[in-house]
Design a protein around this motif. Structure first.
Motif, PDB file in Angstrom:
ATOM      1  N   GLU A  80       0.795  -1.224   0.000  1.00 61.13           N
ATOM      2  CA  GLU A  80       0.000   0.000   0.000  1.00 61.13           C
ATOM      3  C   GLU A  80       0.835   1.286   0.000  1.00 61.13           C
ATOM      4  O   GLU A  80       0.503   2.242  -0.706  1.00 61.13           O
ATOM      5  N   PRO A  81       1.928   1.379   0.788  1.00 57.89           N
ATOM      6  CA  PRO A  81       2.727   2.624   0.741  1.00 57.89           C
ATOM      7  C   PRO A  81       3.269   2.917  -0.659  1.00 57.89           C
ATOM      8  O   PRO A  81       3.296   4.075  -1.090  1.00 57.89           O
ATOM      9  N   THR A  82       3.690   1.868  -1.360  1.00 62.06           N
ATOM     10  CA  THR A  82       4.208   2.066  -2.713  1.00 62.06           C
ATOM     11  C   THR A  82       3.098   2.503  -3.663  1.00 62.06           C
ATOM     12  O   THR A  82       3.293   3.401  -4.504  1.00 62.06           O
ATOM     13  N   ALA A 129       9.823   3.216   5.379  1.00 63.15           N
ATOM     14  CA  ALA A 129      10.268   4.464   4.761  1.00 63.15           C
ATOM     15  C   ALA A 129      10.680   4.238   3.310  1.00 63.15           C
ATOM     16  O   ALA A 129      10.423   5.070   2.432  1.00 63.15           O
ATOM     17  N   ALA A 130      11.327   3.095   3.033  1.00 66.81           N
ATOM     18  CA  ALA A 130      11.779   2.810   1.665  1.00 66.81           C
ATOM     19  C   ALA A 130      10.608   2.521   0.748  1.00 66.81           C
ATOM     20  O   ALA A 130      10.533   3.048  -0.376  1.00 66.81           O
ATOM     21  N   LEU A 131       9.655   1.701   1.195  1.00 64.38           N
ATOM     22  CA  LEU A 131       8.527   1.312   0.351  1.00 64.38           C
ATOM     23  C   LEU A 131       7.554   2.462   0.109  1.00 64.38           C
ATOM     24  O   LEU A 131       6.765   2.415  -0.838  1.00 64.38           O
ATOM     25  N   SER A 132       7.620   3.486   0.949  1.00 67.38           N
ATOM     26  CA  SER A 132       6.780   4.665   0.723  1.00 67.38           C
ATOM     27  C   SER A 132       7.541   5.773  -0.008  1.00 67.38           C
ATOM     28  O   SER A 132       6.998   6.842  -0.251  1.00 67.38           O
ATOM     29  N   GLY A 133       8.808   5.518  -0.347  1.00 71.96           N
ATOM     30  CA  GLY A 133       9.582   6.487  -1.118  1.00 71.96           C
ATOM     31  C   GLY A 133      10.192   7.612  -0.305  1.00 71.96           C
ATOM     32  O   GLY A 133      10.652   8.602  -0.869  1.00 71.96           O
TER      33      GLY A 133
END
Length: 289
Positions: free
Chosen positions: A4-6, A95-99
């Motif tokens: 979902e974050p991505t 933090a990484a998967l949400s950019g």
């Protein structure tokens, strides 16, 4: 891992592409790209674990990546290594998967897991994630390295000892100059820096040269002075050129210089020598051409 974050980062980027100005588009695209890099790393790790790359006729993940994603093996290996950090550090993974942080930041966390350890990295994970959100990967690396040096100070001693064994200066010729590299101990390095600082100081307030220009010119001036005083291996003899001639040649040369200095108007402009004709009006009986 939660996609979902991505997906949210991609939606934001899509909206910015439709309505945002250039600055908004650039920021949103970067966030989506960083989020997709993390998601791609997760996907590659799954393909590697299940060996699904064999379905497409590839013998290894790297071969599959080259053929299917048009990436080189180094890029694939780097992304797969990032999965270790994404799996073991959940705050960082979010933090990484949400950019919010880039793949380069994630590689620093991979370094931390390998050289600092899982428990210390988890203990300070929130601090490191905050640094990554607000600074570039180099700043994050220095922060993680500081923790490594604090927890494992013996590594500094080992590095120092290894460095001492490699103490050297190399000056290698290149087509358009010289390449200087090396490593000096603390005392010798401090002496060199002191000398360079001294010879590269600005001459006055109107000295507009850059620091690099002053350092190079200062070193050149210093070397010129040393060569002018003679090298130690030459026992202080200054650089010079020696010319060896016999007495007759020296006497003839001295006579010629005297004649051309005292009576230049009596010297023939052409001589009967090697097939050339003389000028009779200017040739004296005692003159040899």
């Amino acid at each position: 891992m939660n996609p979902e974050p991505t997906i949210a980062a991609m939606r934001t980027a899509a909206q910015a592409l439709r309505t945002g100005d250039a600055r908004d588009r650039a920021r949103a695209i970067q966030v989506a790209q960083d989020a997709l890099d993390a998601a791609k790393a997760v996907a590659l790790a799954e393909i590697d674990a299940t060996k699904d790359y064999e379905i497409d006729g590839a013998s290894t993940l790297n071969a599959w990546v080259r053929n299917q994603l048009r990436l080189n093996s180094g890029q694939a290996t780097s992304l797969v290594k990032n999965v270790v950090a994404l799996r073991d550090l959940p705050l960082m993974a979010g933090a990484a998967l949400s950019g919010q942080i880039s793949a380069a930041h994630v590689r620093v966390f991979v370094y931390g897991l390998a050289h600092v350890g899982l428990e210390p990295m988890r203990q300070f994970e929130d601090v490191f994630v905050d640094v990554a959100r607000n600074h570039d990967p180099a700043e994050l690396f220095e922060t993680v390295k500081h923790l490594k040096d604090t927890i494992h100070p013996e590594d500094l001693d080992d590095a120092w000892e290894r460095g001492m064994d490699k103490e050297d200066i190399a000056v290698d010729a290149l087509p358009d100059g010289w390449h200087v590299t090396g490593f000096l101990n603390t005392v010798t390095g401090a002496k060199l820096k002191k000398v360079l600082d001294s010879v590269s100081a600005p001459h006055d307030a109107e000295d507009t040269r850059t620091g690099a220009q002053r350092r190079v010119q200062g070193l050149d001036d210093l070397l010129t002075d040393i060569l002018g005083d003679g090298l130690p291996s030459d026992k202080g003899v200054k650089p010079h050129l020696s010319v060896f001639v016999d007495a007759d040649t020296l006497e003839a040369a001295a006579s010629h210089v005297k004649a051309t200095t005292e009576n230049p108007h009596l010297i023939p402009t052409t001589c009967r020598q090697h097939g050339r004709r003389s000028s009779p009006a200017t040739v004296r009986s005692d003159q040899t051409c």
